[in-house]
Design a protein around this motif. Structure first.
Motif, PDB file in Angstrom:
ATOM      1  N   GLU A  89       0.934  -1.328  -0.145  1.00  0.00           N
ATOM      2  CA  GLU A  89      -0.082   0.135   0.125  1.00  0.00           C
ATOM      3  C   GLU A  89       0.885   1.264   0.030  1.00  0.00           C
ATOM      4  N   GLN A  90       1.965   1.428   0.753  1.00  0.00           N
ATOM      5  CA  GLN A  90       2.878   2.306   0.998  1.00  0.00           C
ATOM      6  C   GLN A  90       3.533   2.530  -0.339  1.00  0.00           C
ATOM      7  N   LEU A  91       3.943   1.456  -1.004  1.00  0.00           N
ATOM      8  CA  LEU A  91       4.744   1.668  -2.462  1.00  0.00           C
ATOM      9  C   LEU A  91       3.617   2.219  -3.464  1.00  0.00           C
ATOM     10  N   GLN A  92       2.419   1.787  -3.373  1.00  0.00           N
ATOM     11  CA  GLN A  92       1.433   2.148  -4.406  1.00  0.00           C
ATOM     12  C   GLN A  92       1.346   3.748  -4.537  1.00  0.00           C
ATOM     13  N   THR A  93       1.483   4.436  -3.366  1.00  0.00           N
ATOM     14  CA  THR A  93       1.317   5.633  -3.062  1.00  0.00           C
ATOM     15  C   THR A  93       2.687   6.838  -3.453  1.00  0.00           C
ATOM     16  N   ARG A  94       3.669   5.745  -3.548  1.00  0.00           N
ATOM     17  CA  ARG A  94       5.141   6.681  -3.876  1.00  0.00           C
ATOM     18  C   ARG A  94       5.203   7.175  -5.068  1.00  0.00           C
ATOM     19  N   PRO A  95       5.866   8.287  -5.369  1.00  0.00           N
ATOM     20  CA  PRO A  95       6.031   8.665  -6.690  1.00  0.00           C
ATOM     21  C   PRO A  95       6.861   7.832  -7.642  1.00  0.00           C
ATOM     22  N   PRO A  96       6.464   7.934  -9.175  1.00  0.00           N
ATOM     23  CA  PRO A  96       6.986   6.910  -9.952  1.00  0.00           C
ATOM     24  C   PRO A  96       8.578   7.270  -9.956  1.00  0.00           C
ATOM     25  N   LEU A  97       9.463   6.332 -10.335  1.00  0.00           N
ATOM     26  CA  LEU A  97      10.888   6.433 -10.466  1.00  0.00           C
ATOM     27  C   LEU A  97      11.229   7.110 -11.772  1.00  0.00           C
ATOM     28  N   VAL A  98      10.513   6.521 -12.820  1.00  0.00           N
ATOM     29  CA  VAL A  98      10.963   6.942 -14.286  1.00  0.00           C
ATOM     30  C   VAL A  98       9.618   7.609 -14.977  1.00  0.00           C
ATOM     31  N   GLU A  99       9.703   8.346 -15.985  1.00  0.00           N
ATOM     32  CA  GLU A  99       8.645   8.880 -16.504  1.00  0.00           C
ATOM     33  C   GLU A  99       8.136   8.007 -17.752  1.00  0.00           C
TER      34      GLU A  99
ATOM     35  N   LEU B  37       4.467  -0.757  -8.436  1.00  0.00           N
ATOM     36  CA  LEU B  37       5.097   0.489  -9.248  1.00  0.00           C
ATOM     37  C   LEU B  37       4.612   0.592 -10.718  1.00  0.00           C
ATOM     38  N   THR B  38       3.443  -0.040 -10.970  1.00  0.00           N
ATOM     39  CA  THR B  38       2.748  -0.140 -12.128  1.00  0.00           C
ATOM     40  C   THR B  38       1.746   0.712 -12.146  1.00  0.00           C
ATOM     41  N   ARG B  39       1.863   2.114 -12.975  1.00  0.00           N
ATOM     42  CA  ARG B  39       0.915   2.889 -13.180  1.00  0.00           C
ATOM     43  C   ARG B  39       0.471   3.156 -14.585  1.00  0.00           C
ATOM     44  N   TRP B  40      -0.973   3.592 -14.575  1.00  0.00           N
ATOM     45  CA  TRP B  40      -1.687   3.928 -15.631  1.00  0.00           C
ATOM     46  C   TRP B  40      -1.197   5.318 -16.434  1.00  0.00           C
ATOM     47  N   SER B  41      -0.911   5.485 -17.587  1.00  0.00           N
ATOM     48  CA  SER B  41      -0.549   6.977 -18.003  1.00  0.00           C
ATOM     49  C   SER B  41      -1.670   7.277 -18.858  1.00  0.00           C
ATOM     50  N   ASP B  42      -2.407   8.251 -18.658  1.00  0.00           N
ATOM     51  CA  ASP B  42      -3.724   8.905 -19.511  1.00  0.00           C
ATOM     52  C   ASP B  42      -2.992   9.282 -20.478  1.00  0.00           C
ATOM     53  N   GLU B  43      -1.751   9.799 -20.708  1.00  0.00           N
ATOM     54  CA  GLU B  43      -1.110  10.416 -21.848  1.00  0.00           C
ATOM     55  C   GLU B  43      -0.855   9.215 -22.969  1.00  0.00           C
ATOM     56  N   PHE B  44      -0.363   8.120 -22.317  1.00  0.00           N
ATOM     57  CA  PHE B  44      -0.034   7.267 -23.445  1.00  0.00           C
ATOM     58  C   PHE B  44      -1.030   6.053 -23.467  1.00  0.00           C
ATOM     59  N   SER B  45      -2.206   6.092 -22.563  1.00  0.00           N
ATOM     60  CA  SER B  45      -3.250   5.077 -22.578  1.00  0.00           C
ATOM     61  C   SER B  45      -2.568   3.789 -22.336  1.00  0.00           C
TER      62      SER B  45
ATOM     63  N   PHE C  13       2.376   1.444 -17.259  1.00  0.00           N
ATOM     64  CA  PHE C  13       3.918   1.389 -17.461  1.00  0.00           C
ATOM     65  C   PHE C  13       4.214   0.970 -16.037  1.00  0.00           C
ATOM     66  N   ASN C  14       5.584   0.340 -16.051  1.00  0.00           N
ATOM     67  CA  ASN C  14       6.290  -0.189 -14.920  1.00  0.00           C
ATOM     68  C   ASN C  14       7.164   1.179 -14.737  1.00  0.00           C
ATOM     69  N   GLN C  15       6.811   1.929 -13.603  1.00  0.00           N
ATOM     70  CA  GLN C  15       7.400   2.988 -13.495  1.00  0.00           C
ATOM     71  C   GLN C  15       8.621   2.985 -12.267  1.00  0.00           C
ATOM     72  N   GLY C  16       8.979   1.812 -12.094  1.00  0.00           N
ATOM     73  CA  GLY C  16      10.015   1.540 -11.312  1.00  0.00           C
ATOM     74  C   GLY C  16      11.441   1.563 -12.037  1.00  0.00           C
ATOM     75  N   ALA C  17      11.114   1.324 -13.312  1.00  0.00           N
ATOM     76  CA  ALA C  17      12.482   1.216 -14.078  1.00  0.00           C
ATOM     77  C   ALA C  17      12.103   1.261 -15.621  1.00  0.00           C
ATOM     78  N   HIS C  18      12.972   1.647 -16.479  1.00  0.00           N
ATOM     79  CA  HIS C  18      12.814   1.900 -17.943  1.00  0.00           C
ATOM     80  C   HIS C  18      12.478   0.305 -18.787  1.00  0.00           C
ATOM     81  N   PHE C  19      13.314  -0.504 -18.346  1.00  0.00           N
ATOM     82  CA  PHE C  19      13.471  -1.681 -19.235  1.00  0.00           C
ATOM     83  C   PHE C  19      13.369  -2.714 -17.974  1.00  0.00           C
ATOM     84  N   LEU C  20      12.476  -3.820 -18.419  1.00  0.00           N
ATOM     85  CA  LEU C  20      12.323  -5.022 -17.575  1.00  0.00           C
ATOM     86  C   LEU C  20      12.883  -6.237 -18.123  1.00  0.00           C
ATOM     87  N   TRP C  21      13.121  -7.315 -17.577  1.00  0.00           N
ATOM     88  CA  TRP C  21      13.553  -8.519 -18.384  1.00  0.00           C
ATOM     89  C   TRP C  21      12.972  -9.779 -17.778  1.00  0.00           C
ATOM     90  N   LEU C  22      12.557 -10.735 -18.586  1.00  0.00           N
ATOM     91  CA  LEU C  22      12.124 -11.867 -18.123  1.00  0.00           C
ATOM     92  C   LEU C  22      13.324 -13.013 -17.980  1.00  0.00           C
TER      93      LEU C  22
END
Ligand code: PEP
Ligand code: CO
Length: 433
Positions: free
Chosen positions: A34-44, A203-211, A214-223
Motif C-alpha cells: 500500500e505504501q509503495l503504491q502511493t509513492r511517486p514513480p521513479l521514471v517517466e 510501481l505499475t501505473r496507468w498513463s493517461d497520456e499514453f493510454s 507502465f512499470n514506472q520503477g525502471a525503464h526496461f525489465l527482463w524476463l
C-alpha cells in the motif's frame, strides 16, 4: 492465458509463480505494498517510450545497446562515489562501443532496482545449518542467519529508496556534466529483472497520456530464464506493461517456445518491444543460435538481438567459488556476432555483469586474474562480474572484430579508452593492458 482485456497490474496473482518468496506476515506485506503504491514513480512514461524507440532503432541496425551492471545490487552500495563509479564504467563502455561501431549507443544500467535474484537452490547449507538461500536485498539478507534470511516486506521500501536515491544522484551528476555532451548522449536508462512481482505491480501505473500501464520503477525489465513459463505469473505480468522488455534465452529453450513467448508478449509485433538476450554458453552458441534466428525470422517477429555472454558460462571451482573464464565470455560474444553476421542478422547489444572495481571474480583477461587469485577480492553477492579492466577489454575486442577496423583504428580506440580510464577511474585500478 487470458486475452489482453483482462489484464490488471495484479492479475498475475491468479497464475502460478516461480521464485517468489513466502512472506511470513501477509498483513505486513499488504501494508508495504500500500505504501509503495502511493509513492511517486521513479521514471517517466515518456522516457520509457523514448527507450523503446531507441531499442527499435537498434533492432534495425541503426544503434547499439550496452546493458551492463551488477548481478545483484546491494543496499550498502547506494553511496554517491560507488554509484558514480558504476555510471562512469557504463559510459566508458558506451563510448568505446560508439567509437568502435560508429553508431549511437544506448546505455542501460543493471542498476537502480536490480535487487532481486532468482536462485536454483531453495536452501543453502553451511556445516550443520540449513537456511533459505539469499534472494537479493529486496527479499532477504546476505548474512547467514535465520533472521536475516527470512523474507521481509520492509526491504521493498528500502529498495524503492535506494533506487530513487541512485536515479536522483545519476540525474544530478549527469546534469552537471551535460555541457560536455549533446543532450541525448549520456542518458542512462535503468533496468532490472522483473522478478518480485508484488513490488513490480505496486510501481505499475496507468498513463493517461499514453493510454497504457507502465512499470514506472525502471525503464526496461527482463524476463529471467527461470520464470519464463508461458502460463506463469511473470509472463502474465509483463504482457500488460508498455515498457520495452527483454527475454533471456537459455540453452534449455526451444525455438518454438521462444516464438510462442514473443507472440504472447508482443502481439502487435511492434519494433522495440522485445529484446532477445541470448545466454547460451560459449560451447553451445554456434549450434543453437542459428535455429533461434531462423525461427524468429520464419515467424516474421520483429526483435532486437542482444548477447549475454555471462550466464551460460558459470563454473564452480573446487573450493566452491563460482567463476567465469574471460576466454569463454569473449568467445560467446565473438561466436554470437559471427552467427548473426553470417546469417545477415544484426547483433544489436551486449548484456554484461561488470563492476568498476578491481575485483577478482572472473578468471583471465589481459591483466590476468589467475585461478588461485580468485579469493583475493571476491565481493559479489551472487554471480562473478567482469572487473574494470576485463569489461573494457571485452568491449574493445568485440568492436575490433565487429567492423573489421584497421589496426591503426583499433589501437587508437584502445588508447583512448586507456586515457579515459586514467582520467576518471580511481588510481587503484590496473591499466587494461
Ligand atoms: C541475471 O541476469 O542475473 C540472471 C539471473 O540471468 P538468467 O535469468 O539469464 O539466468
Ligand atoms: Co547474474
Amino acid at each position: 492465458m487470458e486475452n489482453g482485456s483482462h489484464w490488471k497490474p495484479r492479475s498475475w496473482e491468479q497464475f502460478q509463480a516461480q521464485q517468489l518468496p513466502r512472506y511470513p506476515d501477509l498483513l505486513e506485506l499488504e501494508r508495504a505494498l500500500e505504501q509503495l503504491q502511493t509513492r511517486p514513480p521513479l521514471v517517466e512514461a515518456s522516457e520509457v517510450i523514448q527507450l523503446s524507440q531507441r531499442i527499435a532503432d537498434a533492432g534495425q541496425g541503426k544503434r547499439f545497446i550496452v546493458q551492463a551492471g551488477e548481478c545483484a545490487e546491494r543496499f550498502i552500495d547506494c553511496q554517491p562515489e560507488i554509484v558514480t563509479q558504476k555510471v562512469q564504467l557504463l559510459l566508458q563502455l558506451t563510448a568505446l562501443a560508439a567509437q568502435g561501431l560508429r553508431k549511437p549507443v544506448v546505455s542501460i544500467g543493471r542498476l537502480a532496482g536490480q535487487f532481486g535474484k532468482p536462485r536454483s537452490d531453495e536452501f543453502e547449507v553451511r556445516g550443520a545449518d540449513t537456511l533459505p538461500t539469499y534472494r537479493g536485498d529486496i527479499i532477504n539478507g546476505y548474512e547467514f542467519s535465520a533472521s536475516s534470511r527470512t523474507p521481509s516486506p520492509s526491504r521493498m521500501l528500502e529498495a524503492y529508496q535506494c533506487a530513487s536515491a541512485t536515479l536522483d544522484w545519476i540525474r544530478s551528476t549527469r546534469a552537471h556534466s551535460a555541457s560536455a555532451a549533446s543532450p541525448s548522449e549520456g542518458t542512462i536508462y535503468s533496468s532490472h529483472e522483473a522478478l518480485l512481482l508484488p513490488f513490480e505491480s505496486a510501481l505499475t501505473r496507468w498513463s493517461d497520456e499514453f493510454s497504457g500501464y507502465f512499470n514506472q520503477g525502471a525503464h526496461f525489465l527482463w524476463l529471467g530464464e527461470r520464470t519464463r513459463q508461458p502460463e506463469g505469473a511473470h509472463v502474465e505480468y509483463l504482457r500488460g506493461i508498455r515498457n520495452p522488455i527483454g527475454i533471456k534465452v537459455g540453452p534449455a529453450m526451444s525455438p518454438s517456445e521462444l516464438v510462442e513467448l514473443i507472440a504472447l508478449l508482443n502481439p502487435s509485433n511492434a519494433w522495440g518491444r522485445i529484446t532477445l538476450i541470448t545466454r547460451l554458453g560459449a560451447g553451445k552458441v554456434s549450434e543453437l543460435l542459428p535455429d533461434f534466428i531462423t525461427a524468429v525470422r520464419g515467424a516474421c517477429r520483429n526483435v532486437t538481438w542482444s548477447c549475454d555472454p555471462m550466464h551460460g558460462n558459470i563454473v564452480r571451482m573446487s573450493d566452491g567459488l563460482k567463476t567465469r573464464y574471460f576466454d569463454s565470455i569473449m568467445s560467446e560474444v565473438l561466436l554470437s556476432q559471427k552467427v548473426h553476421r553470417d546469417m545477415g542478422s544484426w547483433l544489436a547489444g551486449l548484456h554484461l555483469e561488470s563492476t568498476a572495481e578491481d575485483v577478482t571474480e572472473c578468471v583471465g583477461g589481459e591483466v590476468p586474474v589467475r585461478e588461485e587469485q580468485l579469493s583475493l577480492n571476491y565481493q559479489t553477492y551472487c554471480d562473478p562480474r567482469l572487473n574494470y579492466a576485463q569489461s573494457l577489454e571485452l568491449v574493445v575486442r568485440f568492436c575490433e572484430s565487429f567492423r573489421g577496423l584497421t589496426d591503426h583504428e583499433v589501437v587508437s580506440a584502445h588508447e583512448k579508452s586507456l586515457r579515459a580510464a586514467e582520467n576518471s577511474a580511481p588510481s587503484s585500478h590496473p591499466a587494461p593492458v
